[in-house]
Each structure stands twice: as structure tokens, then as C-alpha cells.
Design a protein around this motif. Sequence first.
Motif, PDB file in Angstrom:
ATOM      1  N   PHE A 148      21.184 -14.934  39.828  1.00 50.58           N
ATOM      2  CA  PHE A 148      21.646 -14.197  38.650  1.00 50.58           C
ATOM      3  C   PHE A 148      20.673 -14.341  37.483  1.00 50.58           C
ATOM      4  O   PHE A 148      20.447 -13.392  36.725  1.00 50.58           O
ATOM      5  CB  PHE A 148      23.040 -14.678  38.245  1.00 50.58           C
ATOM      6  N   THR A 149      20.091 -15.525  37.334  1.00 47.90           N
ATOM      7  CA  THR A 149      19.073 -15.711  36.288  1.00 47.90           C
ATOM      8  C   THR A 149      17.891 -14.779  36.519  1.00 47.90           C
ATOM      9  O   THR A 149      17.369 -14.165  35.577  1.00 47.90           O
ATOM     10  CB  THR A 149      18.582 -17.172  36.281  1.00 47.90           C
ATOM     11  N   LEU A 150      17.483 -14.650  37.768  1.00 53.18           N
ATOM     12  CA  LEU A 150      16.396 -13.725  38.097  1.00 53.18           C
ATOM     13  C   LEU A 150      16.784 -12.284  37.779  1.00 53.18           C
ATOM     14  O   LEU A 150      15.964 -11.494  37.304  1.00 53.18           O
ATOM     15  CB  LEU A 150      16.026 -13.853  39.574  1.00 53.18           C
ATOM     16  N   LEU A 151      18.055 -11.937  38.018  1.00 58.33           N
ATOM     17  CA  LEU A 151      18.523 -10.597  37.695  1.00 58.33           C
ATOM     18  C   LEU A 151      18.473 -10.336  36.190  1.00 58.33           C
ATOM     19  O   LEU A 151      18.103  -9.244  35.747  1.00 58.33           O
ATOM     20  CB  LEU A 151      19.957 -10.396  38.200  1.00 58.33           C
ATOM     21  N   LEU A 152      18.833 -11.340  35.391  1.00 57.93           N
ATOM     22  CA  LEU A 152      18.780 -11.180  33.937  1.00 57.93           C
ATOM     23  C   LEU A 152      17.344 -11.020  33.456  1.00 57.93           C
ATOM     24  O   LEU A 152      17.053 -10.177  32.590  1.00 57.93           O
ATOM     25  CB  LEU A 152      19.428 -12.386  33.250  1.00 57.93           C
ATOM     26  N   LEU A 153      16.449 -11.823  34.017  1.00 57.72           N
ATOM     27  CA  LEU A 153      15.031 -11.678  33.665  1.00 57.72           C
ATOM     28  C   LEU A 153      14.525 -10.308  34.093  1.00 57.72           C
ATOM     29  O   LEU A 153      13.746  -9.662  33.365  1.00 57.72           O
ATOM     30  CB  LEU A 153      14.215 -12.785  34.334  1.00 57.72           C
ATOM     31  N   GLY A 154      14.986  -9.835  35.252  1.00 59.46           N
ATOM     32  CA  GLY A 154      14.606  -8.508  35.721  1.00 59.46           C
ATOM     33  C   GLY A 154      15.104  -7.416  34.803  1.00 59.46           C
ATOM     34  O   GLY A 154      14.416  -6.403  34.583  1.00 59.46           O
TER      35      GLY A 154
END
Length: 331
Positions: free
Chosen positions: A8-14
Motif C-alpha cells: 500500500f505504501t508503494l501504491l501511495l508513492l505511485g
Amino acid sequence: MKFRIDFFTLLLLGAIVLATFLPATGQAGEALATAGTIAVALLFFFHGAALSREQIIAGATHWRLHILITSLTFVFFPLAVLPINGFSEIAPSWMPKDLGLGFLYLGVLPSAVSSSIAYTAMARGNVPAAICSAAASNVFGMMLTPFLLLLLVSKSGSGDFAIAEALKDIILQLLLPFAVGHALRPWLGGFLGRNESLMSRYDQCVIWLIVYSAFSHSVESGLWQNLPLHAILFAIGLCLGLLLLFMVFARFLVRRFGFSLEDEAAVVFCGSKKSLASGLPMAKVLFSGHPGFGMIVLPIMCYNQIQVIVGAILAQKYREKIERANADKVS
């Protein structure tokens, strides 16, 4: 101990990267903003339906512990961020005006429910107290956060803030859906209880939508031109400093008032954490259409990631200490 950045953190950064290079503008941006408003109202509707009456009023039996956690969340933390906003006047290149407002907003947010409870459980701490305090913090936070923010903004003189409009939006988009959802709990509570993972996914989708919409709007308004790299690094450092300060302060207060080690774990985690899940949807309502929205929500996004990493380390330390103390009692 090894740590991985969760998906989910990667999704937010994305979402931030996507908004930087492919922002939603014009009619697409307006449609996205409308979808976000509806999604936030549904989010609080579902939370109202999911919370039992006991969870909303629970915790009275351990009132000293809950008063301490509430004081850390809604009294000491707001007071701590008030001087940070003052950097906007002294060093605007390091603390732009909207970033300073973001720290004020971070200070008045409720505690994070899921991570506070999860880390207290991981630490073998007082889980029932963590559940009661974190849940109550979020329920009352819907009312306390806007009023505390208005108070801090008036004290610091941080720009324009439409008080009447903000209160109206909070009532219509947050409190009313929450109340309606809670009234329908007898019909919806069972379904939501059986589908907690589905609701968790919905929470994450709403947050992703808000982040992408917010940063799209802010990028169009010149976010990265107005927010230099050194200001971002300064904000990250301040978030880390605030988290460590309140973990140490919470530990000091717990020991000063003679609570158990299990209670200490609950207070440290519940009293130092801030809710991204509640913070972004409320920000969507409070700062709707604000050109600096991306800068305003940056502190809570940074703080959230730092508290996840530091919390995991500290929970393991507490677990070892509590298990050792329990073993000594048995022997």
C-alpha cells in the motif's frame, strides 16, 4: 530485523508519481474530486455501521489510562506542533505556509486505530485498553479535530480558513453519514463484520483516490516549484522528531503515574500515533479545493510511514521486556 515497504505504501508513492507526470485536470479532475467526496461520505457511513455502541462508549472502567492517551493526542500534540508552524514566518523556504498548516493539522488528528492496536498486541500490551482508546479517539476526533484546527489556526494566524463552510462540510460529509451508518448497524453490522478485509481494501482505495486527486490539483498549482527538496527533508526530520518525542514523553508520564508495563505499551502506541485513514478523508473535507492540499497532507503521509517502521522496532522491544517480566513473576 528486516523491513519491507508494504504494497500500500508503494501504491501511495505511485499515486504521487502518477499525479506528478499525469495529473487529472479539467473535467477529469472535477469528476475525480466529486468521486472522492462521495467515497469519503461512504467511508464514514461504513465506519458508523461497523462500530458497536459498546465500542463508542467503552473504556470508562480504565478512565485514568484513557484520559492520559486523550491528553497526549488532543492536548500535548497540538501544543507541540504550534511552534513548528512559526517557521513559516521565520524561514518560509524551509517551512512554506501550507506545509506549516499541514503540521498543525497533523497535531490535531486522532490516533491510528489499526496500527495502535496491532503494535500493542505485538508488544503483549493492554490490548482492550488500546482498542477502547483508539476507537474513542477516532469517534470523538471527527468533532475535536476541526475545532482544534480552527483554534490553532486562529492562534497562529495561518492564512484563510472558512470556519462556517468547514463545519458545514464536516457535519454533512462526515458526522451525518457516520450517524446514519450507526443507525443502520442492526442490518449492516453482521455483513461488515464478516467482510473486514473488504472494508480495509475500500479504506485503502479511498485514501489512494484522495492522494492522487490532491496531488494532481497541487501539481497543477505548482507544488514542486513551491516545495524544494530541503523543505521535504526538513519535514521528514520533524516528523521523526515528533514521533520520538511523544514516545519518550508517553513513557515518562506512564511511569510517573505508576501504570503497568502492559499499560505503558498501550499508551506509547496510542498516544504517539496519528491516523492516516481518518486524516486524509477529513482533510479532503476541510481543505477541499485548496491549491496547497498536497503540501498540507505531506506531514501526515510522512509521519504515517515513520510510525510504521519505528513502531515495529519498539513493539518487539516491549514484547521481549513484558515476556521477561511475566516469566520472572512465574518463577
